[in-house]
Design a protein around this motif. Sequence first.
Motif, short mmCIF file in Angstrom:
data_model
loop_
_atom_site.label_atom_id
_atom_site.label_comp_id
_atom_site.label_asym_id
_atom_site.label_seq_id
_atom_site.Cartn_x
_atom_site.Cartn_y
_atom_site.Cartn_z
N ALA A 1 0.81 -1.13 0.03
CA ALA A 1 0.02 -0.01 0.05
C ALA A 1 0.82 1.37 0.01
N VAL A 2 0.35 2.07 -0.56
CA VAL A 2 1.20 3.58 -0.77
C VAL A 2 0.21 4.46 -0.09
N LEU A 3 0.36 5.23 1.17
CA LEU A 3 -0.37 5.92 1.82
C LEU A 3 0.27 7.47 1.92
N ARG A 4 -0.80 8.38 1.53
CA ARG A 4 -0.06 9.73 1.39
C ARG A 4 -0.72 10.69 2.28
N ALA A 5 0.02 11.65 2.99
CA ALA A 5 -0.52 12.61 4.09
C ALA A 5 -0.89 13.62 3.33
N VAL A 6 -2.29 13.90 3.33
CA VAL A 6 -2.88 15.14 2.80
C VAL A 6 -2.98 16.07 3.73
N GLU A 7 -3.69 15.96 5.11
CA GLU A 7 -3.84 16.67 6.11
C GLU A 7 -3.47 16.09 7.43
N VAL A 8 -2.51 16.68 8.37
CA VAL A 8 -2.31 15.93 9.60
C VAL A 8 -2.57 16.84 10.51
N PRO A 9 -3.01 16.32 11.93
CA PRO A 9 -3.24 16.87 13.11
C PRO A 9 -2.07 17.67 13.52
N PRO A 10 -2.36 18.88 14.45
CA PRO A 10 -0.97 19.19 14.95
C PRO A 10 -0.01 18.34 15.72
N VAL A 11 -0.85 17.26 16.51
CA VAL A 11 -0.10 16.28 17.03
C VAL A 11 -0.93 15.27 17.24
N GLY A 12 -0.21 13.99 17.33
CA GLY A 12 -0.95 12.67 17.08
C GLY A 12 -1.35 12.05 15.84
N GLY A 13 -2.04 11.05 15.91
CA GLY A 13 -2.38 10.71 14.49
C GLY A 13 -1.09 9.79 13.74
N ASP A 14 -0.15 9.31 14.58
CA ASP A 14 1.20 8.52 14.20
C ASP A 14 0.64 7.07 13.55
N THR A 15 0.98 6.22 12.57
CA THR A 15 1.20 5.23 12.46
C THR A 15 2.38 4.35 12.69
N LEU A 16 1.93 2.91 13.01
CA LEU A 16 2.96 2.08 13.69
C LEU A 16 3.00 0.88 12.56
N TRP A 17 4.06 0.19 12.46
CA TRP A 17 4.15 -0.99 11.71
C TRP A 17 4.86 -1.98 12.66
N SER A 18 4.65 -3.29 12.39
CA SER A 18 5.17 -4.20 13.30
C SER A 18 5.89 -5.21 12.03
N ASP A 19 7.08 -5.71 12.38
CA ASP A 19 7.68 -6.52 11.54
C ASP A 19 7.42 -8.07 12.00
N THR A 20 6.57 -8.71 11.15
CA THR A 20 5.97 -10.07 11.38
C THR A 20 7.00 -10.96 11.44
N GLY A 21 8.08 -10.98 10.15
CA GLY A 21 9.14 -11.61 10.01
C GLY A 21 9.79 -11.83 11.30
N ALA A 22 10.31 -10.72 12.14
CA ALA A 22 11.11 -10.60 13.26
C ALA A 22 10.42 -11.19 14.28
N ARG B 1 -8.55 17.21 12.59
CA ARG B 1 -8.87 16.52 11.39
C ARG B 1 -7.31 16.00 10.69
N ARG B 2 -7.56 14.74 10.05
CA ARG B 2 -6.47 13.87 9.47
C ARG B 2 -7.28 13.27 8.17
N VAL B 3 -6.57 13.74 7.11
CA VAL B 3 -6.91 13.23 5.91
C VAL B 3 -5.86 12.27 5.09
N MET B 4 -5.93 11.22 4.77
CA MET B 4 -4.81 10.57 4.00
C MET B 4 -5.55 10.02 2.92
N GLU B 5 -4.71 9.60 1.62
CA GLU B 5 -5.10 8.75 0.67
C GLU B 5 -4.24 7.74 0.49
N ARG B 6 -5.06 6.38 0.29
CA ARG B 6 -4.41 5.12 0.29
C ARG B 6 -4.50 4.50 -0.96
N ILE B 7 -3.56 3.88 -1.68
CA ILE B 7 -3.86 2.95 -2.81
C ILE B 7 -3.19 1.94 -2.70
N SER B 8 -3.95 0.81 -2.97
CA SER B 8 -3.19 -0.65 -2.48
C SER B 8 -2.97 -1.29 -3.84
#
Length: 314
Positions: free
Chosen positions: A149-170, A296-303
């Motif tokens: 997936a390709v996720l693009r930040a269009v509008e982000v909040p002043p603080v917060g709204g992070d995204t986390l990923w976990s390595d399922t191979g590790a 407000r938080r606006v993202m656009e995702r293409i998978s």
Amino acid sequence: MTYSTPEIHPTPTDPLAAYGPLVARRTPDSFDDRPYETFTVSPVTPTIGAEVSGIRLTGGLPDETMSELRRALLEWKVLFFRDQNIERTEHRAFAERWGSLEQHPFFKYTHPGQTETDVATLAKDAMTGGVENNWHNDVTWHAFPSFAAVLRAVEVPPVGGDTLWSDTGAAYDLLPATIRERIDTLVAEHDWINSFGKHMPPDTVEMLRLQFPAVQHPVVRVIPETGRRVLFVNLSFTQRIVGMSPTESDELLRMLYRHVQRPEFQVRLRWQPNTVAFWDNRACQHYAASDYFPARRVMERISIVGDRPVGVSS
């Protein structure tokens, strides 16, 4: 990397309550780890997540750059690109270089006003709070789950709204050997009924159920390009382990979910406008922190469409 997996120290009552070094190999020994020549890679953690600089994401990237990006994606599982002031058409053109775009079948039912099914606009505000704060791989309820997936930040909040990923191979590598042996040949059932289905009228659920029945995937998936084994069960869509009693299945799945959530396997992205994240949906799970309401938080995702998961014994 050629070092051995360090010894971990499980407690007598909980084999996954380990302490001590938890650093898995980033890639198999056979991985081509030559330096990257067409862009700069800056690791964020030892095994997952790297910032890539020196390129602009468009559909016109040279083949050499695309080849190196593919290698970087296999190595780091999620790539971050800052200051990508690109248009929606450029976003789509870059994603198309990786394969067919996924046409999400449920977005028109769960995201009112969504007219395009290959570009998902994820707009959250005081009226619509974020609900993606569960660890998951995208669309594992499909026979062919997303490749990336390709996720693009269009509008982000002043603080917060992070995204986390976990390595399922590790996460897989640092399971005790007895548990790896136990799960290597298991199969799990995945379904959308308890997630997307909750927000649909009953007649819509009944219609879509015929098109998208529950599917079965290996609990341990093998990434074909590298041979890396990864955990392929997730809290959002995995329903049960096939052939186990409900109690045994629930106990094993809870243990694996808790293990994937260890911080040692994770990377966290603080979004900025025009930041792009590009991740291998096969090899990592993600979690969108819902801590910014009512901002407000606006993202656009293409998978990108993936292939049928292959297990250890396939």
